[in-house]
Design a protein around this motif. Structure first.
Motif, PDB file in Angstrom:
ATOM      1  N   ARG A  27       0.972  -1.195  -0.059  1.00 17.39           N
ATOM      2  CA  ARG A  27       0.014  -0.050  -0.038  1.00 17.39           C
ATOM      3  C   ARG A  27       0.874   1.414  -0.147  1.00 17.39           C
ATOM      4  NH1 ARG A  27      -1.665   0.105   5.442  1.00 17.39           N
ATOM      5  NH2 ARG A  27       0.329   1.248   5.623  1.00 17.39           N
TER       6      ARG A  27
ATOM      7  N   ARG B 292      -7.885 -10.507   5.401  1.00 14.94           N
ATOM      8  CA  ARG B 292      -7.020  -9.076   5.895  1.00 14.94           C
ATOM      9  C   ARG B 292      -8.282  -8.168   5.922  1.00 14.94           C
ATOM     10  NH1 ARG B 292      -1.463  -8.924   5.783  1.00 14.94           N
ATOM     11  NH2 ARG B 292      -0.664 -11.120   4.907  1.00 14.94           N
ATOM     12  N   ASP B 293      -8.063  -7.021   6.725  1.00 10.95           N
ATOM     13  CA  ASP B 293      -8.923  -5.989   7.093  1.00 10.95           C
ATOM     14  C   ASP B 293      -9.188  -5.201   6.056  1.00 10.95           C
ATOM     15  OD1 ASP B 293      -6.505  -4.444   6.658  1.00 10.95           O
ATOM     16  OD2 ASP B 293      -6.454  -3.777   8.505  1.00 10.95           O
TER      17      ASP B 293
ATOM     18  N   ASN C 125      -5.134  -3.091   2.114  1.00  9.69           N
ATOM     19  CA  ASN C 125      -4.089  -3.802   2.782  1.00  9.69           C
ATOM     20  C   ASN C 125      -4.087  -5.277   2.251  1.00  9.69           C
ATOM     21  OD1 ASN C 125      -3.274  -1.737   4.335  1.00  9.69           O
ATOM     22  ND2 ASN C 125      -4.704  -2.395   6.000  1.00  9.69           N
TER      23      ASN C 125
ATOM     24  N   ASP D 264     -12.805  -8.417  14.666  1.00 13.50           N
ATOM     25  CA  ASP D 264     -11.757  -7.943  14.976  1.00 13.50           C
ATOM     26  C   ASP D 264     -12.072  -6.526  14.932  1.00 13.50           C
ATOM     27  OD1 ASP D 264      -9.587  -6.699  15.693  1.00 13.50           O
ATOM     28  OD2 ASP D 264      -8.162  -7.655  14.244  1.00 13.50           O
TER      29      ASP D 264
ATOM     30  N   ARG E 157     -10.132  -3.415  13.943  1.00 13.40           N
ATOM     31  CA  ARG E 157     -10.065  -3.004  12.474  1.00 13.40           C
ATOM     32  C   ARG E 157     -10.852  -1.544  12.075  1.00 13.40           C
ATOM     33  NH1 ARG E 157     -10.906  -8.865   9.617  1.00 13.40           N
ATOM     34  NH2 ARG E 157      -8.542  -9.337   9.710  1.00 13.40           N
TER      35      ARG E 157
ATOM     36  N   ARG F 189      -8.149   1.022  13.294  1.00  8.61           N
ATOM     37  CA  ARG F 189      -7.193   1.033  12.265  1.00  8.61           C
ATOM     38  C   ARG F 189      -7.700   1.640  11.077  1.00  8.61           C
ATOM     39  NH1 ARG F 189      -3.192  -2.707  11.988  1.00  8.61           N
ATOM     40  NH2 ARG F 189      -3.567  -3.106   9.696  1.00  8.61           N
TER      41      ARG F 189
ATOM     42  N   ARG G  96      -4.601   9.139   7.660  1.00 15.43           N
ATOM     43  CA  ARG G  96      -3.227   9.015   7.208  1.00 15.43           C
ATOM     44  C   ARG G  96      -3.479   9.249   5.616  1.00 15.43           C
ATOM     45  NH1 ARG G  96      -0.760   3.837   9.198  1.00 15.43           N
ATOM     46  NH2 ARG G  96       0.991   4.396   7.816  1.00 15.43           N
TER      47      ARG G  96
HETATM   48  N1  CTP Z   1      -3.842  -6.826   9.465  1.00 14.25           N
HETATM   49  C1  CTP Z   1      -5.409  -7.237   9.630  1.00 14.25           C
HETATM   50  N2  CTP Z   1      -6.261  -7.012  10.406  1.00 14.25           N
HETATM   51  C2  CTP Z   1      -5.509  -6.475  11.666  1.00 14.25           C
HETATM   52  C3  CTP Z   1      -4.208  -5.928  11.573  1.00 14.25           C
HETATM   53  C4  CTP Z   1      -3.378  -6.316  10.539  1.00 14.25           C
HETATM   54  O1  CTP Z   1      -5.795  -7.594   8.476  1.00 14.25           O
HETATM   55  N3  CTP Z   1      -6.302  -6.234  12.777  1.00 14.25           N
HETATM   56  C5  CTP Z   1      -3.150  -7.167   8.105  1.00 14.25           C
HETATM   57  C6  CTP Z   1      -3.288  -5.987   7.119  1.00 14.25           C
HETATM   58  O2  CTP Z   1      -3.249  -6.764   5.916  1.00 14.25           O
HETATM   59  C7  CTP Z   1      -1.901  -5.251   7.434  1.00 14.25           C
HETATM   60  C8  CTP Z   1      -1.020  -6.207   7.764  1.00 14.25           C
HETATM   61  O3  CTP Z   1      -1.733  -7.152   8.562  1.00 14.25           O
HETATM   62  O4  CTP Z   1      -1.810  -4.519   6.030  1.00 14.25           O
HETATM   63  C9  CTP Z   1      -0.001  -5.613   8.851  1.00 14.25           C
HETATM   64  O5  CTP Z   1      -0.641  -4.978   9.908  1.00 14.25           O
HETATM   65  P1  CTP Z   1       0.264  -3.694  10.622  1.00 14.25           P
HETATM   66  O6  CTP Z   1       1.816  -4.119  10.474  1.00 14.25           O
HETATM   67  O7  CTP Z   1      -0.433  -3.819  11.756  1.00 14.25           O
HETATM   68  O8  CTP Z   1      -0.239  -2.610   9.839  1.00 14.25           O
HETATM   69  P2  CTP Z   1       0.080  -1.985   8.253  1.00 14.25           P
HETATM   70  O9  CTP Z   1      -1.153  -2.257   7.417  1.00 14.25           O
HETATM   71  O10 CTP Z   1       1.367  -2.351   8.063  1.00 14.25           O
HETATM   72  O11 CTP Z   1       0.091  -0.453   8.666  1.00 14.25           O
HETATM   73  P3  CTP Z   1       1.183   0.325   9.317  1.00 14.25           P
HETATM   74  O12 CTP Z   1       1.678   1.261   8.530  1.00 14.25           O
HETATM   75  O13 CTP Z   1       0.044   1.121  10.331  1.00 14.25           O
HETATM   76  O14 CTP Z   1       2.103  -0.510  10.106  1.00 14.25           O
END
Ligand code: CTP
Length: 400
Positions: free
Chosen positions: A21, A106-107, A111, A151, A154, A157, A164
């Motif tokens: 992303r 995933r969320d 992502n 979850d 999310r 998040r 952002r």
């Molecule tokens: N993820 C998810 N559900 C969550 C946490 C994470 O599906 N509750 C998945 C997402 O695909 C996410 C990936 O795990 O992109 C990595 O999570 P994380 O490192 O926490 O976030 P990032 O997307 O990398 O964002 P950041 O820049 O905030 O670290």
């Protein structure tokens, strides 16, 4: 190199999640996550053996590994998996899966993109759920209807991503958010998980936008019972941040819980029980000091105005924790009484002790016991009021 090592072991590797992303948007990429369609441990150990100085740590319980480079750079490796949530907001049970299945657990669509590292398909872009198009249209979209119920972190998040990357909630996703809130989904989340997400939110550089979104997403009740008018709250928060900078400038070694200052500002006008309810579950460092300060803060301005001696003023400031003092200074920037006496207390009075200690008093014939503490306190007050300066004047003062 990692893609080749993984392919040789018959376990394709992909860049995945937030880093894809961020690459697409030309944003800095703080963390790199790799998804491995096979034995994570074998790939991590083979990488560590081939790449000089790279250390590997394997976490059997999570099926994840970390590759630590000598310059501090780190790669996180995880097994491609499918998740099953046994109950809403519970931690998931996981099973190995292929990359396509891994992406849909995933969320958000943004992502759920991956880039192949396999030498034969190097750079192939996997975007089965339209993440790139959503990024272009600035839409935040969940991948399946159960996402927020599985979850609820999310939701917060998502709010962070919305702030952002200036994203709008896609209409169906907004409906799913409303449904999750109707089910009071956050009540099922542990205080530690909820607080971790709220803390990330409060640390966003664009706090004004985060607070605006908090209102738009109907999430104020997580933080406090009633919404706040964002502009005046922000003005107080900015002043709180100035006070924190002032303190660090004068006391560079002082340890301070910045979040405690922020929460005290956020909770000054709410019923004490509402703050207590939240801090009962959230593992906030200094939580009990915040509650103590919230009890006292409203009485301090009038008491300061009425205090007749420097020692009485100092005792009022002393009854607050350091975050509580800074929150009060941030609240009354126009009150010279509060600003001057608060700064004077922090700079001059806070570090003062009684010139004589317990041993000195016992050497002068005072018996050990509670009255020793009372005498020490009086000596301390006398020093604050300028009646004594050092051991000698303290002894004379005591004898008189
Ligand atoms: N993820 C998810 N559900 C969550 C946490 C994470 O599906 N509750 C998945 C997402 O695909 C996410 C990936 O795990 O992109 C990595 O999570 P994380 O490192 O926490 O976030 P990032 O997307 O990398 O964002 P950041 O820049 O905030 O670290």
């Amino acid at each position: 190199v990692i893609g080749r090592i993984a392919a040789n072991l018959g376990t394709p590797a992909y860049l995945v999640g937030g880093c894809v992303r961020d690459f697409l948007q030309n944003h800095p990429v703080p963390d790199i996550d790799l998804a491995i369609e096979g034995d994570v441990r074998a790939v991590a150990e083979a990488c560590s053996a081939e790449l000089s100085g790279v250390q590997c740590t394997y976490h059997a319980h999570f099926g994840t590994a970390i590759l630590q480079y000598p310059d501090g750079f780190q790669l996180d490796l995880a097994r491609c998996r499918i998740e099953h949530y046994p109950a809403p907001a519970a931690l998931p049970e996981v099973q190995p899966a292929a990359i396509q299945t891994d992406l849909i657990r995933r969320d958000f669509t943004i992502n759920a993109m991956a880039i192949s590292l396999d030498p034969e398909k190097f750079g192939d872009f996997l975007d089965p759920y339209g993440g790139r198009a959503d990024l272009q249209r600035r839409l935040l979209r969940v991948l399946h209807p159960h996402s927020f119920l599985d979850d609820p972190t999310r939701i917060l998040r998502g709010l962070r991503f919305a702030v952002r990357f200036q994203l709008q909630l896609e209409a169906n996703t907004r409906g799913l958010l409303e449904e999750a809130l109707t089910q009071d989904i956050f009540a099922r989340l542990s205080g530690a998980r909820l607080w971790r997400e709220l803390k990330y939110l409060l640390e966003l550089s664009d706090l004004p936008a985060a607070l605006e979104e908090l209102g738009a997403w109907q999430l104020w009740p997580l933080l406090r019972p009633t919404p706040l008018e964002v502009e005046s709250l922000l003005a107080k928060i900015r002043r709180g941040q100035q006070e924190i900078r002032w303190l660090h400038c004068h006391f560079p070694d002082e340890k301070l819980c910045d979040t405690a200052v922020l929460l005290t500002i956020l909770w000054r006008d709410i019923p004490w029980a509402e703050a207590e309810k939240r801090l009962h579950y959230w593992p906030v460092a200094d939580g009990r000091y915040i509650l103590n300060d919230l009890h006292r803060l409203s009485k301090i301005p009038a008491a300061l105005a009425a205090a007749s001696h420097p020692s009485a003023v100092a005792q009022l400031w002393e009854s607050l924790s350091l975050p509580g003092i800074l929150a009060l200074l941030a609240e009354y920037p126009e009150s010279a009484t509060i600003t001057e006496s608060g700064r004077y207390y922090l700079l001059k009075q806070r570090g003062l002790t009684s010139p004589l200690n317990g041993k000195d008093l016992q050497a002068m014939g005072l018996a050990p016991g509670p009255q020793l503490g009372t005498v020490l306190r009086r000596l301390h007050d006398a020093r604050l009021d300028g009646a004594i300066k050092d051991k000698e004047t303290a002894r004379q003062w005591l004898i008189r």
